[in-house]
Design a protein around this motif. Structure first.
Motif, PDB file in Angstrom:
ATOM      1  N   HIS A 210       0.837  -1.199  -0.002  1.00  0.00           N
ATOM      2  CA  HIS A 210       0.053   0.044  -0.035  1.00  0.00           C
ATOM      3  C   HIS A 210       0.867   1.289  -0.111  1.00  0.00           C
ATOM      4  N   ARG A 211       1.827   1.302   0.827  1.00  0.00           N
ATOM      5  CA  ARG A 211       2.691   2.591   1.049  1.00  0.00           C
ATOM      6  C   ARG A 211       3.635   2.973  -0.338  1.00  0.00           C
ATOM      7  N   HIS A 212       3.712   1.991  -1.111  1.00  0.00           N
ATOM      8  CA  HIS A 212       4.688   1.952  -2.216  1.00  0.00           C
ATOM      9  C   HIS A 212       6.089   2.434  -2.000  1.00  0.00           C
ATOM     10  N   LEU A 213       6.552   2.158  -0.946  1.00  0.00           N
ATOM     11  CA  LEU A 213       7.921   2.494  -0.229  1.00  0.00           C
ATOM     12  C   LEU A 213       8.488   1.362   0.360  1.00  0.00           C
ATOM     13  N   PRO A 214       9.616   0.843  -0.181  1.00  0.00           N
ATOM     14  CA  PRO A 214      10.224  -0.390   0.528  1.00  0.00           C
ATOM     15  C   PRO A 214      10.810   0.336   2.043  1.00  0.00           C
ATOM     16  N   MET A 215      10.184  -0.609   3.027  1.00  0.00           N
ATOM     17  CA  MET A 215      10.753  -0.109   4.353  1.00  0.00           C
ATOM     18  C   MET A 215      10.936  -1.150   5.269  1.00  0.00           C
ATOM     19  N   GLU A 216      11.862  -0.990   6.307  1.00  0.00           N
ATOM     20  CA  GLU A 216      12.232  -2.042   7.315  1.00  0.00           C
ATOM     21  C   GLU A 216      12.419  -1.185   8.544  1.00  0.00           C
ATOM     22  N   TYR A 225       8.511  -4.246  11.198  1.00  0.00           N
ATOM     23  CA  TYR A 225       7.784  -4.002   9.938  1.00  0.00           C
ATOM     24  C   TYR A 225       8.268  -3.773   8.885  1.00  0.00           C
ATOM     25  N   PHE A 226       7.860  -4.430   7.808  1.00  0.00           N
ATOM     26  CA  PHE A 226       8.381  -4.314   6.323  1.00  0.00           C
ATOM     27  C   PHE A 226       7.032  -3.705   5.544  1.00  0.00           C
ATOM     28  N   ASN A 227       7.439  -2.796   4.466  1.00  0.00           N
ATOM     29  CA  ASN A 227       6.933  -2.451   3.588  1.00  0.00           C
ATOM     30  C   ASN A 227       7.405  -2.826   2.107  1.00  0.00           C
ATOM     31  N   LEU A 228       6.707  -3.608   1.459  1.00  0.00           N
ATOM     32  CA  LEU A 228       7.070  -4.298   0.123  1.00  0.00           C
ATOM     33  C   LEU A 228       7.535  -3.356  -1.007  1.00  0.00           C
ATOM     34  N   GLY A 229       7.106  -2.005  -1.064  1.00  0.00           N
ATOM     35  CA  GLY A 229       7.201  -1.070  -2.086  1.00  0.00           C
ATOM     36  C   GLY A 229       6.291  -1.403  -3.038  1.00  0.00           C
ATOM     37  N   ASP A 230       6.735  -1.200  -4.340  1.00  0.00           N
ATOM     38  CA  ASP A 230       5.905  -1.537  -5.314  1.00  0.00           C
ATOM     39  C   ASP A 230       6.423  -2.050  -6.800  1.00  0.00           C
ATOM     40  N   TYR A 237      10.405  -6.937  -3.715  1.00  0.00           N
ATOM     41  CA  TYR A 237       9.469  -8.008  -3.206  1.00  0.00           C
ATOM     42  C   TYR A 237      10.118  -8.440  -1.821  1.00  0.00           C
ATOM     43  N   GLY A 238       9.303  -9.341  -0.948  1.00  0.00           N
ATOM     44  CA  GLY A 238      10.021  -9.878   0.193  1.00  0.00           C
ATOM     45  C   GLY A 238      10.014 -11.317  -0.066  1.00  0.00           C
ATOM     46  N   VAL A 239      11.222 -11.944   0.866  1.00  0.00           N
ATOM     47  CA  VAL A 239      11.387 -13.088   0.675  1.00  0.00           C
ATOM     48  C   VAL A 239      11.973 -13.552   2.326  1.00  0.00           C
ATOM     49  N   PHE A 240      11.251 -14.734   2.571  1.00  0.00           N
ATOM     50  CA  PHE A 240      11.827 -15.473   3.758  1.00  0.00           C
ATOM     51  C   PHE A 240      12.159 -16.723   3.555  1.00  0.00           C
ATOM     52  N   ASP A 241      13.631 -16.935   3.869  1.00  0.00           N
ATOM     53  CA  ASP A 241      14.078 -18.313   3.568  1.00  0.00           C
ATOM     54  C   ASP A 241      14.151 -19.190   4.864  1.00  0.00           C
ATOM     55  N   GLY A 242      13.130 -19.019   5.636  1.00  0.00           N
ATOM     56  CA  GLY A 242      13.273 -19.839   6.910  1.00  0.00           C
ATOM     57  C   GLY A 242      13.928 -19.490   7.789  1.00  0.00           C
ATOM     58  N   VAL A 243      14.897 -18.291   7.677  1.00  0.00           N
ATOM     59  CA  VAL A 243      15.637 -17.778   9.022  1.00  0.00           C
ATOM     60  C   VAL A 243      15.326 -16.442   8.913  1.00  0.00           C
ATOM     61  N   SER A 244      15.366 -15.504   7.758  1.00  0.00           N
ATOM     62  CA  SER A 244      15.296 -14.192   8.323  1.00  0.00           C
ATOM     63  C   SER A 244      14.389 -13.736   6.895  1.00  0.00           C
ATOM     64  N   PHE A 245      13.982 -12.424   6.835  1.00  0.00           N
ATOM     65  CA  PHE A 245      13.031 -11.864   6.076  1.00  0.00           C
ATOM     66  C   PHE A 245      13.917 -10.694   5.282  1.00  0.00           C
ATOM     67  N   LYS A 246      13.950 -10.444   4.181  1.00  0.00           N
ATOM     68  CA  LYS A 246      14.548  -9.221   3.279  1.00  0.00           C
ATOM     69  C   LYS A 246      13.731  -8.827   2.282  1.00  0.00           C
ATOM     70  N   ILE A 247      14.019  -7.737   1.970  1.00  0.00           N
ATOM     71  CA  ILE A 247      13.217  -6.971   0.734  1.00  0.00           C
ATOM     72  C   ILE A 247      14.486  -7.123  -0.323  1.00  0.00           C
ATOM     73  N   VAL A 248      13.970  -7.369  -1.464  1.00  0.00           N
ATOM     74  CA  VAL A 248      14.620  -7.758  -2.701  1.00  0.00           C
ATOM     75  C   VAL A 248      14.313  -6.824  -3.843  1.00  0.00           C
ATOM     76  N   GLU A 249      15.313  -6.443  -4.770  1.00  0.00           N
ATOM     77  CA  GLU A 249      14.916  -5.837  -5.968  1.00  0.00           C
ATOM     78  C   GLU A 249      14.800  -6.615  -7.136  1.00  0.00           C
ATOM     79  N   ALA A 250      13.904  -6.786  -7.707  1.00  0.00           N
ATOM     80  CA  ALA A 250      13.754  -7.685  -9.124  1.00  0.00           C
ATOM     81  C   ALA A 250      14.734  -7.046 -10.093  1.00  0.00           C
ATOM     82  N   LYS A 251      15.606  -8.186 -10.666  1.00  0.00           N
ATOM     83  CA  LYS A 251      16.627  -8.002 -11.631  1.00  0.00           C
ATOM     84  C   LYS A 251      16.141  -8.053 -13.022  1.00  0.00           C
TER      85      LYS A 251
END
Length: 251
Positions: A210-216, A225-230, A237-251
């Motif tokens: 909703h906020r269109h802005l990547p935030m952690e 709190y994470f915002n996924l951006g747009d 977009y967001g990724v959880f690998d089973g241990v931690s969560f992070k925001i990633v930029e599509a390539k």
């Protein structure tokens, strides 16, 4: 749920496909398809957190024209056995049962909690949550009112969809400067909402769009709190690998 070794949980939001024009949207749609093709190889679950479309309304026998590539790719991924969950946003809040019936994708109209590897995820699009924004909250009540939906349903799709698409783009929710400007932690209403939720129950992650802005932003000792951006300015977009969560930029 346990995240299997080598698998990941993906979170995406605010693609706003269809805006501002079909031609410009198609470029973003193709980029999105490339990402879906990449993540389907290690995705255990995919969450779509709203505003996939800039406008969506389901008549009894008609859905909006377009988005064939996106819908086809989601169907392919779901048919392969990967669960997909869809949370409606403020631009596609008139989502009905089409995704559930045609794609076997459950649709949620409210926030929902999921647990992965002992971590509690509080998920939602984010619109209408937290303090303030009373004007939008009143408008949302009108838009989701069964009688108002019934009235709109009687408009011919050629009129109703075109009118709604025009208003959707004109309201600047897709491209307004306020959507891509950090307001400060004390003024970010989803941050305040997360902190209030933590007063009664613990959550490890609050994931919103909703906020269109990547935030952690840390909202508690062990809560973030994470915002996924747009997919208009950031393609994140967001990724959880089973241990931690992070925001990633599509390539």
């Amino acid at each position: 749920m346990i995240v299997n070794q080598g698998k990941k949980i993906y979170f995406l939001s605010d693609q706003h496909f269809g805006a501002p024009t079909a031609e410009s949207s198609l470029i973003r749609e193709k980029k999105f398809i490339v990402l879906l093709d990449q993540i389907k190889h290690d995705a255990q679950v995919i969450f779509l957190l709203g505003d996939l479309f800039d406008f969506w309304f389901e008549y009894d026998t008609v859905v909006p024209r377009g988005f064939v590539r996106v819908l086809g790719k989601l169907a392919e991924i779901r048919d392969s056995g990967i669960p997909i969950h869809f949370f409606v946003g403020n631009h596609d809040l008139w989502m009905g049962d089409y995704f559930q019936k045609e794609l076997d994708i459950p649709v949620y109209h409210t926030t929902k909690v999921f647990e992965f590897n002992g971590k509690k995820f509080f998920l939602g699009h984010g619109d209408g949550l937290g303090p303030g924004d009373k004007g939008y909250k009143r408008m949302k009540k009108v838009f989701t009112n069964p009688f108002c939906k019934w009235l709109f349903n009687w408009l011919h799709p050629n009129i109703g969809v075109r009118l709604a698409q025009y208003l959707s783009v004109k309201n600047k929710l897709i491209s307004g400067d306020e959507d891509v400007t950090f307001l400060g932690e004390e003024n970010e209403w989803l941050v305040q909402y997360a902190k209030r939720k933590l007063e009664t129950e613990h959550y490890d992650y609050f994931i919103f769009g909703h906020r269109h802005l990547p935030m952690e932003i840390k909202v508690g000792t062990n809560s973030t709190y994470f915002n996924l951006g747009d997919w208009i300015h950031y393609y994140t977009y967001g990724v959880f690998d089973g241990v931690s969560f992070k925001i990633v930029e599509a390539k």
